[in-house]
Design an enzyme around this catalytic site. Structure first.
Site, PDB file in Angstrom:
ATOM      1  N   ASN A  17      -4.944   7.148  -6.342  1.00  0.00           N
ATOM      2  CA  ASN A  17      -5.657   8.401  -6.044  1.00  0.00           C
ATOM      3  C   ASN A  17      -4.830   9.638  -6.379  1.00  0.00           C
ATOM      4  O   ASN A  17      -4.597  10.488  -5.526  1.00  0.00           O
ATOM      5  CB  ASN A  17      -6.129   8.420  -4.574  1.00  0.00           C
ATOM      6  CG  ASN A  17      -4.980   8.387  -3.575  1.00  0.00           C
ATOM      7  OD1 ASN A  17      -3.932   7.827  -3.843  1.00  0.00           O
ATOM      8  ND2 ASN A  17      -5.180   9.002  -2.426  1.00  0.00           N
TER       9      ASN A  17
ATOM     10  N   HIS B  44     -10.623   1.102   1.158  1.00  0.00           N
ATOM     11  CA  HIS B  44     -10.455   2.087   2.227  1.00  0.00           C
ATOM     12  C   HIS B  44     -11.714   1.932   3.073  1.00  0.00           C
ATOM     13  O   HIS B  44     -12.789   2.392   2.686  1.00  0.00           O
ATOM     14  CB  HIS B  44     -10.308   3.513   1.685  1.00  0.00           C
ATOM     15  CG  HIS B  44     -10.162   4.514   2.790  1.00  0.00           C
ATOM     16  ND1 HIS B  44      -8.981   5.139   3.088  1.00  0.00           N
ATOM     17  CD2 HIS B  44     -11.064   4.947   3.719  1.00  0.00           C
ATOM     18  CE1 HIS B  44      -9.160   5.925   4.145  1.00  0.00           C
ATOM     19  NE2 HIS B  44     -10.416   5.829   4.542  1.00  0.00           N
TER      20      HIS B  44
ATOM     21  N   HIS C 201       0.860  -1.214   0.000  1.00  0.00           N
ATOM     22  CA  HIS C 201       0.000   0.000   0.000  1.00  0.00           C
ATOM     23  C   HIS C 201       0.884   1.248   0.000  1.00  0.00           C
ATOM     24  O   HIS C 201       1.418   1.632   1.048  1.00  0.00           O
ATOM     25  CB  HIS C 201      -0.922   0.005   1.225  1.00  0.00           C
ATOM     26  CG  HIS C 201      -1.936   1.115   1.218  1.00  0.00           C
ATOM     27  ND1 HIS C 201      -3.275   0.897   1.500  1.00  0.00           N
ATOM     28  CD2 HIS C 201      -1.831   2.451   0.969  1.00  0.00           C
ATOM     29  CE1 HIS C 201      -3.925   2.037   1.419  1.00  0.00           C
ATOM     30  NE2 HIS C 201      -3.073   3.012   1.112  1.00  0.00           N
TER      31      HIS C 201
ATOM     32  N   HIS D 249       1.503   5.379  -1.747  1.00  0.00           N
ATOM     33  CA  HIS D 249       1.134   6.535  -2.583  1.00  0.00           C
ATOM     34  C   HIS D 249       2.420   7.169  -3.093  1.00  0.00           C
ATOM     35  O   HIS D 249       3.187   7.713  -2.291  1.00  0.00           O
ATOM     36  CB  HIS D 249       0.343   7.555  -1.764  1.00  0.00           C
ATOM     37  CG  HIS D 249      -0.920   6.997  -1.190  1.00  0.00           C
ATOM     38  ND1 HIS D 249      -2.125   7.049  -1.850  1.00  0.00           N
ATOM     39  CD2 HIS D 249      -1.156   6.334  -0.036  1.00  0.00           C
ATOM     40  CE1 HIS D 249      -3.059   6.452  -1.118  1.00  0.00           C
ATOM     41  NE2 HIS D 249      -2.493   6.009  -0.010  1.00  0.00           N
TER      42      HIS D 249
HETATM   43  C1  NCD Z   1      -3.883   8.876   1.834  1.00  0.00           C
HETATM   44  C2  NCD Z   1      -3.376   9.925   0.826  1.00  0.00           C
HETATM   45  O1  NCD Z   1      -2.885  10.958   1.268  1.00  0.00           O
HETATM   46  O2  NCD Z   1      -3.438   9.661  -0.376  1.00  0.00           O
HETATM   47  N1  NCD Z   1      -4.046   9.510   3.107  1.00  0.00           N
HETATM   48  C3  NCD Z   1      -4.125   8.914   4.314  1.00  0.00           C
HETATM   49  O3  NCD Z   1      -4.351   9.620   5.303  1.00  0.00           O
HETATM   50  N2  NCD Z   1      -3.952   7.627   4.468  1.00  0.00           N
HETATM   51  C4  NCD Z   1      -5.153   8.254   1.327  1.00  0.00           C
HETATM   52  C5  NCD Z   1      -5.560   6.991   2.028  1.00  0.00           C
HETATM   53  O4  NCD Z   1      -4.831   5.995   2.020  1.00  0.00           O
HETATM   54  O5  NCD Z   1      -6.645   6.937   2.607  1.00  0.00           O
HETATM   55 ZN    ZN Z   2      -3.425   4.952   1.383  1.00  0.00          ZN
HETATM   56 ZN    ZN Z   3      -7.045   4.877   2.569  1.00  0.00          ZN
END
Ligand code: NCD
Ligand code: ZN
Ligand code: ZN
Length: 350
Positions: A44, A142, A16, A18
């Site tokens: 995202n 999520h 997981h 980003h």
């Molecule tokens: C994540 C993001 O910033 O993209 N933020 C978070 O607080 N975890 C999005 C997510 O994983 O829910």
């Molecule tokens: Zn996330």
């Molecule tokens: Zn998330």
């Protein structure tokens, strides 16, 4: 029990992540690619990665960003589809069968960062979910309800009852990853489901509880979604992660936002943990007397759930104290602040 001064494990994967885009991607991706062999890439972006074509293009940008970093040339980004009310089941099927998509991600609309285009009602994607069930394509969720009347600390537990349990009953063969779990309710629920349901656990949810967000003042860099819960939940997560049970695996949810975006009257949710992620997990497992379970959690359970081989090469961590940097430059004069910025950490990659 004495604890070893070093530990060698199969190379871990991060289920997981980003990585964002543009200059931020270039700045943050090497932290993941230098340590982890593979990572599930969250879709995202500001303009969501929702089609096979989007994911093919984003994958290229990630490979460009990671191919020059130390261990990065062997890094494999595993792409996911951002589900919307209008997602085409045919495109998801095509993306999965051609190896572009590993999984698809369900963001309830409004639940978290860049989730505005997410799913407004799970019924709207039932054709897609049926197709995924048929293909054994994992659905990553999520898991928080978005109803503003539900207290923010209850949104995950309520999601289990109102959305996840009915979804799993309706689709008895659907594979689901309950992402970044934060509660003992989620731990119990995942345990009760058997092998088709997995869960990722972040380093930060193993390390902080909700009081830490307010220790000595408000600490925006500890704000993420799902929000950290009471201490008892954190202890349940540690127990689950260190149990060796196949359902629980590593997913950092490293989620960088600029210092400006975090330190604001309305700060963004997300904790940037990749600069010291495996080292922090090692510290947690060490403190729990469970270093012997780190490899299972970080390197074996994830691939087994996704039907992949574990990595064949290894990494070694040793006990040595170093300091997590205060900030990292991300271009355009902007900086990001890592989780535990400026703190000492007792494990280092050899
Ligand atoms: C994540 C993001 O910033 O993209 N933020 C978070 O607080 N975890 C999005 C997510 O994983 O829910
Ligand atoms: Zn996330
Ligand atoms: Zn998330």
């Amino acid at each position: 029990m004495t604890s070893p001064s070093s530990i060698t494990i199969r190379r871990p994967d991060d289920w997981h992540v980003h990585l964002r885009d543009d200059e931020m991607l270039l700045a943050v991706a090497p932290f993941t690619a230098n340590v982890f062999a593979r990572a599930i890439i969250m879709p995202n972006l500001k303009k969501p990665v929702s089609t096979t074509a989007d994911a093919t293009a984003y994958r290229k940008r990630i490979i460009n960003a990671t191919s020059k970093s130390a261990g990065g040339s062997g890094f494999t980004p595993l792409m996911t589809a951002y589900l919307t009310d209008n997602t085409s089941a045919a495109d998801i099927e095509n993306g999965f069968k051609t190896g572009v998509f590993t999984a698809a991600k369900l963001y309830p609309a409004g639940a978290t960062t860049n989730s505005e285009s997410g799913v407004t009602d799970i019924e709207k994607i039932s054709a897609v979910v049926e197709k995924m069930e048929e293909l054994s394509m994992p659905l990553l969720v999520h898991g928080e309800v978005t109803n503003p009347e539900i207290d923010i600390f209850d949104r995950e537990a309520v999601f289990i009852d109102r959305v996840l349990e009915p979804l799993l009953s309706k689709h008895p063969a659907l594979k689901v990853v309950f992402e970044h779990i934060t509660t003992s309710q989620a731990v119990h629920f995942v345990r009760a489901q058997g092998p088709r349901v997995g869960a990722t656990i972040t380093a930060h949810h193993l390390m902080i509880n909700r009081s830490d967000m307010f220790r000595g003042g408000i600490r925006p860099h500890l704000y993420c979604l799902p929000i950290a819960k009471r201490e008892g939940h954190r202890l349940s997560l540690i127990e689950a992660a260190t149990s060796g049970e196949k359902s629980f695996f590593l997913g950092t949810d490293t989620a960088p936002h600029t210092v400006h975006a975090k330190e604001s009257a309305c700060g963004c949710a997300g904790i940037f943990s990749s600069p010291a992620a495996i080292e922090m997990y090692a510290g947690v497992f060490d403190d729990a007397g469970a270093l012997d379970k780190l490899e299972t959690f970080a390197s074996l359970n994830g691939p087994a759930f996704y039907g992949m081989e574990a990595n064949s090469d290894e990494i070694t961590l040793h006990r040595e104290t170093w300091k997590i940097p205060e900030t990292i430059d991300v271009g355009g004069g902007e900086k990001v602040s890592p989780f535990m910025a400026g703190s000492e950490i007792n494990w280092m990659i050899s």
